[in-house]
Design an enzyme around this catalytic site. Sequence first.
Site, PDB file in Angstrom:
ATOM      1  N   GLN A  18     -79.126  -0.037 -74.518  1.00 31.35           N
ATOM      2  CA  GLN A  18     -79.636  -0.584 -72.822  1.00 31.35           C
ATOM      3  C   GLN A  18     -78.814  -0.798 -72.402  1.00 31.35           C
ATOM      4  O   GLN A  18     -78.630  -2.399 -71.838  1.00 31.35           O
ATOM      5  CB  GLN A  18     -80.549  -0.851 -72.845  1.00 31.35           C
ATOM      6  CG  GLN A  18     -81.645  -0.101 -71.903  1.00 31.35           C
ATOM      7  CD  GLN A  18     -82.226   0.849 -71.228  1.00 31.35           C
ATOM      8  OE1 GLN A  18     -81.945   1.496 -72.521  1.00 31.35           O
ATOM      9  NE2 GLN A  18     -82.379   1.244 -70.702  1.00 31.35           N
ATOM     10  N   ASP A  75     -75.952   7.712 -76.810  1.00 31.84           N
ATOM     11  CA  ASP A  75     -75.585   7.946 -75.506  1.00 31.84           C
ATOM     12  C   ASP A  75     -74.001   8.600 -75.481  1.00 31.84           C
ATOM     13  O   ASP A  75     -73.715   8.942 -74.071  1.00 31.84           O
ATOM     14  CB  ASP A  75     -75.128   6.732 -75.254  1.00 31.84           C
ATOM     15  CG  ASP A  75     -76.959   6.002 -74.026  1.00 31.84           C
ATOM     16  OD1 ASP A  75     -77.271   6.364 -74.130  1.00 31.84           O
ATOM     17  OD2 ASP A  75     -76.935   5.081 -73.621  1.00 31.84           O
ATOM     18  N   LYS A 128     -88.485   5.232 -74.976  1.00 31.28           N
ATOM     19  CA  LYS A 128     -87.950   5.903 -75.988  1.00 31.28           C
ATOM     20  C   LYS A 128     -88.947   5.808 -77.299  1.00 31.28           C
ATOM     21  O   LYS A 128     -88.902   6.727 -78.144  1.00 31.28           O
ATOM     22  CB  LYS A 128     -86.132   5.040 -75.923  1.00 31.28           C
ATOM     23  CG  LYS A 128     -85.176   5.838 -74.635  1.00 31.28           C
ATOM     24  CD  LYS A 128     -84.789   4.996 -74.610  1.00 31.28           C
ATOM     25  CE  LYS A 128     -83.555   5.272 -73.456  1.00 31.28           C
ATOM     26  NZ  LYS A 128     -82.397   4.621 -72.600  1.00 31.28           N
TER      27      LYS A 128
END
Length: 298
Positions: A98, A121, A54
Amino acid sequence: MSAAVIDGKAFAAGLRARVAVAAAAFEQAAGRKAGLAVVLVGSDPASQVYVASKARQTVECGMASFEFTLPEDASQAELLAIIDRLNADASVDGILVQLPLPKHLDEQEVVARISPDKDVDGLTPISTGRLALGQPGLVPCTPLGSLMLLKDRVGDLSGLNAVVIGRSILVGKPMAQLLLGENCTVTVAHSHTRDLPAVVRGADIVVAAVGRPEMVQGDWIKPGATVIDVGINRLPPAEGQTKGRLVGDVAYAEALEVAGAITPVPGGVGPMTIAVLLRNALVAAHRNAGVALADGAL
Ligand code: NDP
């Protein structure tokens, strides 16, 4: 007849290229780079690889990447303090924690602490509510990437029967909301669904997000249907091999004979997830900085 194979890798590369162009224009307009922060707790090797990837792709797209790694035994208070700091930092447009977090941490509280304006997200209660209400907001990356592939292939989805198999917060539920937003007639199937093959047979669009290798059989699929296989499952290694093959939730070879179009695993939905994350970060940057994003730029 053999289905068209939907090339998620190529689509994701195109999306990343559009993000890079828009990121450069944003930097000119805002006088700073768009910034994405990723927070990792612990040292799970798969998560480390994913976070590194990422970060690399963020920089390659011309955005700033901020990485924070906390030890496995980090406390809830330490993690929340980092999120508070990032929420208040004007150079950070997107915050991604994460997941999964180590068991002793309260994941729901952590996610809910992220500012909805930086929720790349799309998992905070506010983002989830906005999606349900049809309001602008940030949408989870994997379902949004799946919808992009679908629309690119099918065009107008209005009036089509869509079946989403799986109802997770991360994939199934937001996918169903997105398809409703496109005026599909949506059925959400899950582990209690009776006669899943019959449910799937009525679908013009099948999205499989289950986590069960090759569960959806070829003869469940309506001829000509579009199949989006979100599943990523590693089979046990074959004799003499150290690593098993990756397969999706759909019996690919069988489905290929019946479907109109299908995403392969790997190379379908998988590559879309990070590309959409970068897209979400840039969309957030424009909103946070009050800079207009040209229609259709992303
Ligand atoms: P979850 O385990 O959170 O959810 C799985 C869902 O499948 C649940 O809703 C469950 O039902 C349903 N289910 C389980 N067994 C059956 C069955 N026999 N029949 C019908 N439904 C069933 O998984 P995720 O949504 O997080 O992920 C799904 C898959 O997608 C996984 O393979 C994952 O690796 C992959 N994935 C891929 C991503 C990518 O980037 N391409 C990103 C995220 C996930 P119930 O709710 O009743 O338990």
